[in-house]
Scaffold this motif. Structure first.
Motif, PDB file in Angstrom:
ATOM      1  N   ARG A   1       0.712  -1.042   0.057  1.00 16.54           N
ATOM      2  CA  ARG A   1       0.247  -0.085   0.104  1.00 16.54           C
ATOM      3  C   ARG A   1       0.797   1.253  -0.020  1.00 16.54           C
ATOM      4  O   ARG A   1       1.893   1.445   0.725  1.00 16.54           O
ATOM      5  CB  ARG A   1      -0.923   0.006   1.289  1.00 16.54           C
ATOM      6  N   MET A   2       0.690   2.158  -0.995  1.00 18.19           N
ATOM      7  CA  MET A   2       1.648   3.466  -0.879  1.00 18.19           C
ATOM      8  C   MET A   2       0.994   4.638  -0.134  1.00 18.19           C
ATOM      9  O   MET A   2      -0.283   4.673   0.112  1.00 18.19           O
ATOM     10  CB  MET A   2       1.515   3.654  -2.472  1.00 18.19           C
ATOM     11  N   VAL A   3       1.871   5.005   0.527  1.00 20.07           N
ATOM     12  CA  VAL A   3       1.479   6.425   1.498  1.00 20.07           C
ATOM     13  C   VAL A   3       0.477   7.273   0.780  1.00 20.07           C
ATOM     14  O   VAL A   3      -0.211   8.012   1.323  1.00 20.07           O
ATOM     15  CB  VAL A   3       2.588   6.885   2.108  1.00 20.07           C
ATOM     16  N   GLY A   4       0.875   7.381  -0.711  1.00 18.11           N
ATOM     17  CA  GLY A   4       0.033   8.556  -1.381  1.00 18.11           C
ATOM     18  C   GLY A   4      -1.256   8.026  -1.989  1.00 18.11           C
ATOM     19  O   GLY A   4      -1.844   8.755  -2.810  1.00 18.11           O
ATOM     20  N   GLY A   5      -1.670   6.787  -1.601  1.00 11.76           N
ATOM     21  CA  GLY A   5      -2.661   6.173  -2.052  1.00 11.76           C
ATOM     22  C   GLY A   5      -2.394   5.016  -3.231  1.00 11.76           C
ATOM     23  O   GLY A   5      -1.403   5.291  -3.954  1.00 11.76           O
ATOM     24  N   GLY A   6      -3.196   4.218  -3.283  1.00 14.61           N
ATOM     25  CA  GLY A   6      -3.010   2.834  -4.241  1.00 14.61           C
ATOM     26  C   GLY A   6      -2.168   1.733  -3.702  1.00 14.61           C
ATOM     27  O   GLY A   6      -1.653   1.776  -2.653  1.00 14.61           O
ATOM     28  N   VAL A   7      -2.304   0.776  -4.373  1.00 15.91           N
ATOM     29  CA  VAL A   7      -1.593  -0.477  -4.229  1.00 15.91           C
ATOM     30  C   VAL A   7      -0.741  -0.954  -5.153  1.00 15.91           C
ATOM     31  O   VAL A   7      -1.482  -1.165  -6.275  1.00 15.91           O
ATOM     32  CB  VAL A   7      -2.695  -1.527  -3.734  1.00 15.91           C
ATOM     33  N   GLU A   8       0.582  -1.030  -4.958  1.00 18.34           N
ATOM     34  CA  GLU A   8       1.644  -1.676  -5.903  1.00 18.34           C
ATOM     35  C   GLU A   8       1.539  -3.231  -5.841  1.00 18.34           C
ATOM     36  O   GLU A   8       1.458  -3.520  -4.620  1.00 18.34           O
ATOM     37  CB  GLU A   8       2.822  -1.030  -5.598  1.00 18.34           C
ATOM     38  N   ALA A   9       2.068  -4.001  -6.811  1.00 18.82           N
ATOM     39  CA  ALA A   9       2.515  -5.282  -6.875  1.00 18.82           C
ATOM     40  C   ALA A   9       3.641  -5.425  -7.472  1.00 18.82           C
ATOM     41  O   ALA A   9       3.758  -4.783  -8.519  1.00 18.82           O
ATOM     42  CB  ALA A   9       1.381  -5.869  -7.280  1.00 18.82           C
ATOM     43  N   GLY A  10       4.971  -5.996  -6.828  1.00 18.91           N
ATOM     44  CA  GLY A  10       6.031  -6.295  -7.434  1.00 18.91           C
ATOM     45  C   GLY A  10       6.995  -6.036  -6.369  1.00 18.91           C
ATOM     46  O   GLY A  10       6.707  -5.872  -5.389  1.00 18.91           O
ATOM     47  N   PRO A  11       8.241  -5.603  -6.731  1.00 20.96           N
ATOM     48  CA  PRO A  11       9.023  -5.717  -7.998  1.00 20.96           C
ATOM     49  C   PRO A  11       9.396  -7.159  -8.317  1.00 20.96           C
ATOM     50  O   PRO A  11       9.739  -7.709  -7.397  1.00 20.96           O
ATOM     51  CB  PRO A  11      10.011  -4.523  -7.932  1.00 20.96           C
ATOM     52  N   ASN A  12       9.689  -7.503  -9.578  1.00 27.61           N
ATOM     53  CA  ASN A  12      10.269  -8.645 -10.092  1.00 27.61           C
ATOM     54  C   ASN A  12      11.868  -8.243 -10.119  1.00 27.61           C
ATOM     55  O   ASN A  12      12.196  -7.324  -9.445  1.00 27.61           O
ATOM     56  CB  ASN A  12       9.901  -9.277 -11.108  1.00 27.61           C
ATOM     57  N   ALA A  13      12.682  -8.984 -10.524  1.00 26.09           N
ATOM     58  CA  ALA A  13      14.083  -8.804 -10.688  1.00 26.09           C
ATOM     59  C   ALA A  13      14.585  -9.286 -12.110  1.00 26.09           C
ATOM     60  O   ALA A  13      15.046 -10.372 -12.035  1.00 26.09           O
ATOM     61  CB  ALA A  13      15.036  -9.394  -9.523  1.00 26.09           C
ATOM     62  N   VAL A  14      14.780  -8.480 -12.973  1.00 33.90           N
ATOM     63  CA  VAL A  14      15.325  -8.894 -14.345  1.00 33.90           C
ATOM     64  C   VAL A  14      16.733  -8.139 -14.687  1.00 33.90           C
ATOM     65  O   VAL A  14      16.599  -6.799 -14.361  1.00 33.90           O
ATOM     66  CB  VAL A  14      14.354  -8.514 -15.534  1.00 33.90           C
ATOM     67  N   LEU A  15      17.555  -8.708 -15.308  1.00 32.90           N
ATOM     68  CA  LEU A  15      18.602  -8.130 -15.678  1.00 32.90           C
ATOM     69  C   LEU A  15      18.181  -7.123 -16.592  1.00 32.90           C
ATOM     70  O   LEU A  15      17.558  -7.048 -17.599  1.00 32.90           O
ATOM     71  CB  LEU A  15      19.548  -9.064 -16.599  1.00 32.90           C
ATOM     72  N   ALA A  16      18.903  -5.923 -16.319  1.00 31.75           N
ATOM     73  CA  ALA A  16      18.582  -4.586 -17.192  1.00 31.75           C
ATOM     74  C   ALA A  16      19.652  -4.388 -18.000  1.00 31.75           C
ATOM     75  O   ALA A  16      20.974  -4.768 -17.643  1.00 31.75           O
ATOM     76  CB  ALA A  16      18.437  -3.191 -16.303  1.00 31.75           C
ATOM     77  N   PHE A  17      19.458  -3.920 -19.281  1.00 31.19           N
ATOM     78  CA  PHE A  17      20.493  -3.889 -20.477  1.00 31.19           C
ATOM     79  C   PHE A  17      20.975  -2.375 -20.520  1.00 31.19           C
ATOM     80  O   PHE A  17      21.756  -1.947 -21.195  1.00 31.19           O
ATOM     81  CB  PHE A  17      19.827  -3.804 -21.805  1.00 31.19           C
ATOM     82  N   ARG A  18      20.544  -1.768 -19.402  1.00 26.49           N
ATOM     83  CA  ARG A  18      21.102  -0.171 -19.271  1.00 26.49           C
ATOM     84  C   ARG A  18      20.900   0.030 -17.775  1.00 26.49           C
ATOM     85  O   ARG A  18      19.913  -0.228 -17.103  1.00 26.49           O
ATOM     86  CB  ARG A  18      20.275   0.992 -19.968  1.00 26.49           C
ATOM     87  N   ARG A  19      21.956   0.603 -17.086  1.00 28.68           N
ATOM     88  CA  ARG A  19      21.904   0.965 -15.664  1.00 28.68           C
ATOM     89  C   ARG A  19      20.673   1.797 -15.219  1.00 28.68           C
ATOM     90  O   ARG A  19      20.077   1.645 -14.233  1.00 28.68           O
ATOM     91  CB  ARG A  19      23.399   1.489 -15.156  1.00 28.68           C
ATOM     92  N   GLU A  20      20.313   2.873 -16.052  1.00 28.47           N
ATOM     93  CA  GLU A  20      19.209   3.683 -15.691  1.00 28.47           C
ATOM     94  C   GLU A  20      18.045   3.118 -16.798  1.00 28.47           C
ATOM     95  O   GLU A  20      17.276   4.040 -17.359  1.00 28.47           O
ATOM     96  CB  GLU A  20      19.502   5.287 -15.888  1.00 28.47           C
ATOM     97  N   GLY A  21      17.779   1.898 -16.960  1.00 31.06           N
ATOM     98  CA  GLY A  21      17.119   1.413 -17.751  1.00 31.06           C
ATOM     99  C   GLY A  21      15.638   1.010 -17.321  1.00 31.06           C
ATOM    100  O   GLY A  21      15.535  -0.208 -16.840  1.00 31.06           O
ATOM    101  N   TYR A  22      14.665   1.878 -17.609  1.00 37.09           N
ATOM    102  CA  TYR A  22      13.409   1.692 -16.745  1.00 37.09           C
ATOM    103  C   TYR A  22      12.469   0.985 -17.633  1.00 37.09           C
ATOM    104  O   TYR A  22      11.402   0.792 -17.093  1.00 37.09           O
ATOM    105  CB  TYR A  22      12.599   2.994 -16.303  1.00 37.09           C
ATOM    106  N   THR A  23      12.746   0.532 -19.007  1.00 34.03           N
ATOM    107  CA  THR A  23      11.843  -0.031 -19.796  1.00 34.03           C
ATOM    108  C   THR A  23      12.323  -1.288 -20.229  1.00 34.03           C
ATOM    109  O   THR A  23      13.494  -1.306 -20.403  1.00 34.03           O
ATOM    110  CB  THR A  23      11.178   0.781 -20.822  1.00 34.03           C
ATOM    111  N   ARG A  24      11.689  -2.303 -20.775  1.00 30.15           N
ATOM    112  CA  ARG A  24      12.100  -3.541 -21.228  1.00 30.15           C
ATOM    113  C   ARG A  24      13.279  -3.394 -22.306  1.00 30.15           C
ATOM    114  O   ARG A  24      14.210  -3.931 -22.623  1.00 30.15           O
ATOM    115  CB  ARG A  24      11.246  -4.528 -21.738  1.00 30.15           C
ATOM    116  N   THR A  25      13.225  -2.232 -23.206  1.00 28.62           N
ATOM    117  CA  THR A  25      13.702  -2.166 -24.474  1.00 28.62           C
ATOM    118  C   THR A  25      15.067  -0.921 -24.120  1.00 28.62           C
ATOM    119  O   THR A  25      15.708  -0.712 -25.171  1.00 28.62           O
ATOM    120  CB  THR A  25      12.863  -1.551 -25.678  1.00 28.62           C
ATOM    121  N   SER A  26      15.140  -0.450 -23.010  1.00 30.23           N
ATOM    122  CA  SER A  26      16.272   0.454 -22.698  1.00 30.23           C
ATOM    123  C   SER A  26      17.368  -0.322 -22.905  1.00 30.23           C
ATOM    124  O   SER A  26      17.674  -1.566 -22.507  1.00 30.23           O
ATOM    125  CB  SER A  26      16.256   0.798 -21.207  1.00 30.23           C
ATOM    126  N   PHE A  27      18.553   0.318 -23.507  1.00 33.35           N
ATOM    127  CA  PHE A  27      19.845  -0.404 -23.654  1.00 33.35           C
ATOM    128  C   PHE A  27      20.842   0.545 -23.774  1.00 33.35           C
ATOM    129  O   PHE A  27      20.784   1.510 -24.513  1.00 33.35           O
ATOM    130  CB  PHE A  27      19.773  -1.307 -25.290  1.00 33.35           C
TER     131      PHE A  27
END
Ligand SMILES: Cc1cc2nc3c(=O)[nH]c(=O)nc-3n(C[C@H](O)[C@H](O)[C@H](O)COP(=O)(O)OP(=O)(O)OC[C@H]3O[C@@H](n4cnc5c(N)ncnc54)[C@H](O)[C@@H]3O)c2cc1C
Length: 400
Positions: free
Chosen positions: A261-287
């Motif tokens: 449950r987030m303090v500003g409202g709403g409920v998150e589910a996650g996070p998983n842990a996948v190898l990122a292809f970029r250090r600041e890569g926030y999407t699956r295609t970031s490279f």
């Protein structure tokens, strides 16, 4: 030409760099400068985390995590009270979904007690349902001291304190290299040179690169792991009262997908842990070719991959398949449906991996002359930040 002489320059304006700068300023009024590469503070791990104030349950007694999490947690609650930052000590439930997980739940309870936690309560299936009516499990552990907060707001308040202590915060000031001038350090940044007596590297996803720029050869390399989140649809938020976690796999430093449950409202589910292809890569295609070269040329990466490829493939699959992600969550909440959740962004963890392929579990700080380098600060780094900041200030004073 350097613009001013500071006692300490802190590289990185995430929660650890800010906490260290605050502690140093409070300790002896020393003048501190924080150098942040981005145009805003807390743009990376700190601004993309789950917002949980961890209790200190998981950590091996005696480890740096165990030593700093409990004190850091209480300091964080007090800091939020003092600055009027919205937070909630809402408690969490760790749920064993099979009898095979019971011994690991026992071990968590033992560790929690060894780490000084009070109020831990063991629950059976009915007890679990009393706390969280939609969760199914064979055994549970209720942890009352866990809470929630928005760490970006905490960072703003820490930054205000630093400025009140006559410290400086410079954004858009990426650290680029280090020179020495009559014993002082001259830090080259994208916003001009800065002279300081010592430096502390809190550069998160770039901490190993920064250490190398300072002439230090780190014993670990940062391998980035993206953690993706979903969010419960507003009409299904009632499925979750507080925080619900699985029993984590002891072979990994990650906690497993959970409901928060987030303090500003709403409920998150996650996070998983996948190898990122970029250090600041926030999407699956970031490279980034440079970041991938850094990962693939580290011998420890291949050893880690050889050991954990099966789990890694499962995480990749859950990253691409919403059905598989929801299936993992359904272990905790059988009635959850794919339609109940929508994608909700990601964070990237700076996970240090040794040359032998070990995923470093504990916090790691390396010293060099007039330098401290924080080379592994995963969760509960945000919770423990104020305590880690004090520890760094103490270490820096000791090495002066
Ligand atoms: C998905 C996820 C969930 C998490 N959940 C939790 C949680 O619920 N509770 C908890 O306690 N912890 C959690 N953590 C861990 C926590 O977020 C981190 O421990 C903490 O944010 C680390 O702070 P930091 O300051 O070291 O790193 P960061 O926040 O990454 O800050 C490092 C800063 O350094 C800057 N930088 C990099 N290179 C340079 C350079 N060359 N020059 C200048 N600046 C530079 C970056 O721009 C960045 O702002 C989570 C982490 C992730 C990724």
């Amino acid at each position: 030409m350097a613009s001013a002489v500071f006692d300490t320059a802190v590289i990185g304006g995430g929660i650890l760099g800010l906490a260290a700068a605050r502690s140093i300023g409070r300790r002896n009024g020393a003048r501190v400068v924080v150098l942040e590469a981005e145009s805003k503070l807390a743009e990376h791990q700190t601004g993309h985390n789950s917002g949980v104030i961890h209790s200190g349950l998981y950590y091996k007694p005696g480890s740096l995590k165990a030593q700093t999490c409990g004190g850091g947690r209480e300091a964080m609650y007090a800091f939020c009270e003092k600055h009027g930052i919205r937070h909630e000590r809402c408690g969490k439930l760790v749920v064993a979904t099979s009898t095979a997980e019971r011994p690991r739940l026992d071990e968590l309870e033992r560790r929690g007690r060894a780490n000084g936690l009070t109020g831990l309560t063991r629950l059976d299936a009915d007890g679990i349902r009393e706390h969280e009516p939609h969760v199914a499990g064979v055994a549970g552990l209720h942890v009352p001291d866990t809470g929630i907060v928005d760490y970006s707001q905490v960072c703003e308040a820490i930054a205000d304190e630093i400025r009140e202590q006559d410290g400086e915060i410079r954004t858009g000031a990426r650290f680029l290299g280090l020179q020495r001038n009559n014993g002082a350090l001259v830090l080259e940044t994208a916003a001009g040179d800065v002279e300081a007596r010592r430096l502390i590297n809190c550069a998160g996803l770039r901490c190993d690169d920064v250490a190398r720029l300072c002439g230090v050869t780190p014993t670990v390399r940062i391998i980035p792991f993206r953690g993706e989140y979903y969010k419960l649809r507003p009409e299904r938020e009632s499925l979750v009262r507080h925080l619900i976690y699985p029993v984590p796999d002891p072979g990994f430093p990650f906690l497993g997908v959970h409901f928060t449950r987030m303090v500003g409202g709403g409920v998150e589910a996650g996070p998983n842990a996948v190898l990122a292809f970029r250090r600041e890569g926030y999407t699956r295609t970031s490279f980034s070719a440079g970041d991938m070269t850094s990962t693939l040329t580290w011998p420890g990466f291949w050893k880690m991959a050889g050991r954990h490829w099966r789990t890694g493939c499962g995480e990749m699959w859950r990253s691409w398949s919403k059905a598989a992600f929801v299936q993992a969550l359904r272990k905790l909440m059988p009635e959850l449906k794919e339609d109940d959740v929508t994608p909700h962004g990601a964070g990237v963890r700076a996970q240090a991996v040794g040359r032998d392929g070990a995923l470093l579990d504990d916090f790691c700080i390396e010293r060099a002359e007039n330098q401290l380098h924080v080379l592994n600060a995963p969760s509960p780094g945000a919770t423990a930040s104020l305590a880690i900041g004090d520890a760094l200030a103490g270490m820096a004073a000791g090495s002066a």
